[in-house]
Scaffold this active site. Structure first.
Site, PDB file in Angstrom:
ATOM      1  N   GLY A 138       0.821  -1.205   0.000  1.00  0.00           N
ATOM      2  CA  GLY A 138       0.000   0.000   0.000  1.00  0.00           C
ATOM      3  C   GLY A 138       0.854   1.253   0.000  1.00  0.00           C
ATOM      4  N   SER A 156      -4.681  -0.648  14.366  1.00  0.00           N
ATOM      5  CA  SER A 156      -5.640   0.450  14.447  1.00  0.00           C
ATOM      6  C   SER A 156      -6.172   0.540  15.869  1.00  0.00           C
ATOM      7  CB  SER A 156      -6.805   0.199  13.484  1.00  0.00           C
ATOM      8  OG  SER A 156      -7.911   1.026  13.778  1.00  0.00           O
ATOM      9  N   TYR A 176     -13.187  -5.520  10.243  1.00  0.00           N
ATOM     10  CA  TYR A 176     -11.999  -4.663  10.191  1.00  0.00           C
ATOM     11  C   TYR A 176     -11.262  -4.701  11.532  1.00  0.00           C
ATOM     12  CZ  TYR A 176      -9.149  -0.448   9.739  1.00  0.00           C
ATOM     13  OH  TYR A 176      -8.100   0.436   9.704  1.00  0.00           O
ATOM     14  N   THR A 187      -0.196   5.252  -1.914  1.00  0.00           N
ATOM     15  CA  THR A 187      -1.152   6.289  -1.538  1.00  0.00           C
ATOM     16  C   THR A 187      -1.236   6.394  -0.021  1.00  0.00           C
ATOM     17  OG1 THR A 187      -3.427   7.109  -1.906  1.00  0.00           O
ATOM     18  CG2 THR A 187      -3.152   4.761  -1.497  1.00  0.00           C
ATOM     19  N   GLY A 188      -1.856   7.441   0.483  1.00  0.00           N
ATOM     20  CA  GLY A 188      -2.085   7.583   1.916  1.00  0.00           C
ATOM     21  C   GLY A 188      -0.824   7.529   2.750  1.00  0.00           C
TER      22      GLY A 188
END
Length: 332
Positions: free
Chosen positions: A44, A177, A202, A47-48
């Site tokens: 990943g 997270s 998630y 992006t971000g």
């Protein structure tokens, strides 16, 4: 009407106050360490937060491999990184974490073409998108966020072991997270569709990443001469495109609020960068970091029995043969 308006005003004021506090307490990686001669993979990384991590590593002199399933996005990221750093040591490679075949092809390519791997940042992830099974028979959210990274990490482990040294271990970073706090590891239902709320899936995937880091740490400690550490990070609430999975309007609003009241992608990337750069962070493994400091994950993340059970179930679900699994723990 007045009561409703008052609630709205109070909510907005509280949100702004919390946002200002967050903005003023966001920690930044202060290390000036160089990465010349080192190789890093960032899933990943196009992006971000992943892109910001890639920019940082490239600016420090590393060879950076950014991986995602979108070639156009990869080409755009390479241009962005070059424009910001001048580095020509950035490579895009195709990786679809929702495909076990793609993960195996990517890992085999890395092992066959790279002489070393110093850093692996398991950053890629999807939000509360569709609750469906992939062609591998795995929950899409769980596969992209957890199962794909589980398999990728093990397949790259021999190269990480080859590269690590006593004073400079290879480093693996799992992006967890704050929602790992509500994650559940229910092995009988872990991979089911139409069973969990999507936000729960998630959360489950983010708790699984922390448990994976702790169990892999235990297994690496029993292997003499292995200099690889793996730690997990909570980047905080970050305004990235992952919120678009909520819906076009809701996603835009949440991203805007997170970006402006909490963290930008650059700020969200700082803890992962810290865990790679910091000397003390390289001396621990299986630990949890937030705001560039070692902290404590949810108590569920420290259940050794569950970690071992999750490990065994993960090996089964990603369809690792005994030979493939054993090869992951052989010296390169």
């Amino acid at each position: 009407m007045f009561a409703i308006l008052s609630v709205v005003v109070v909510t907005v004021v509280l949100a702004v106050m919390v946002g200002l506090y967050q903005k003023n307490t966001n920690a930044m990686c202060k290390s000036k360490k160089r990465l010349d001669g080192k190789t890093a993979i960032i899933t990943g990384g196009t992006t971000g937060m992943g892109l910001r991590i890639a920019i940082d590593f490239a600016d420090r002199g590393a060879k950076v491999i950014i991986a995602c399933p979108y070639p156009d996005e990869g080409a755009s990221a390479i241009k962005t990184i070059f424009d910001k750093t001048g580095s020509e040591k950035v490579i895009y490679k195709y990786l679809d974490l929702a495909s076990l075949e793609s993960v195996r092809k990517f890992a085999a390519d890395i092992v066959n073409t790279e002489d070393r791997l110093d850093i692996l940042v398991n950053n890629a992830g999807v939000g509360i998108v569709g609750d469906f099974q992939t062609k591998d028979g795995l929950s899409f959210i769980m596969q992209v966020n957890y199962f794909g990274h589980f398999l990728l990490t093990l397949l790259l482990l021999p190269l990480l072991k080859k590269t690590g040294r006593p004073l400079e271990p290879s480093r693996i970073v799992n992006t967890s997270s704050i929602l790992h706090n509500i994650g559940k590891i229910d092995l009988e239902n872990l991979n089911k569709t139409n069973y969990w709320y999507k936000v729960q899936i998630y959360a489950n995937s983010k708790l699984a990443l922390v448990l994976f880091a702790r169990e892999l740490t235990c297994r690496l400690r029993s292997s003499k001469g292995t200099h690889v550490v793996i730690n997990s990070v909570d980047p905080g609430a970050v305004g990235t495109n992952i919120f678009y999975s909520v819906g076009s309007i809701g996603g835009v609003i949440i991203k805007f609020l997170s970006y402006n009241l909490f963290k930008t992608p650059w700020q969200g990337a700082q803890t992962a960068i810290h865990v790679v750069m910091d000397k003390k962070a390289g001396e621990v493994s299986g630990e949890f970091f937030k705001n560039c400091k070692r902290t404590t994950a949810h108590w569920n993340a420290y259940n050794e029995k569950v970690a071992k059970q999750l490990w065994a179930e993960s090996v089964r679900l990603v369809k690792m043969s005994d030979e493939e699994f054993n090869n992951c723990f052989l010296d390169f």
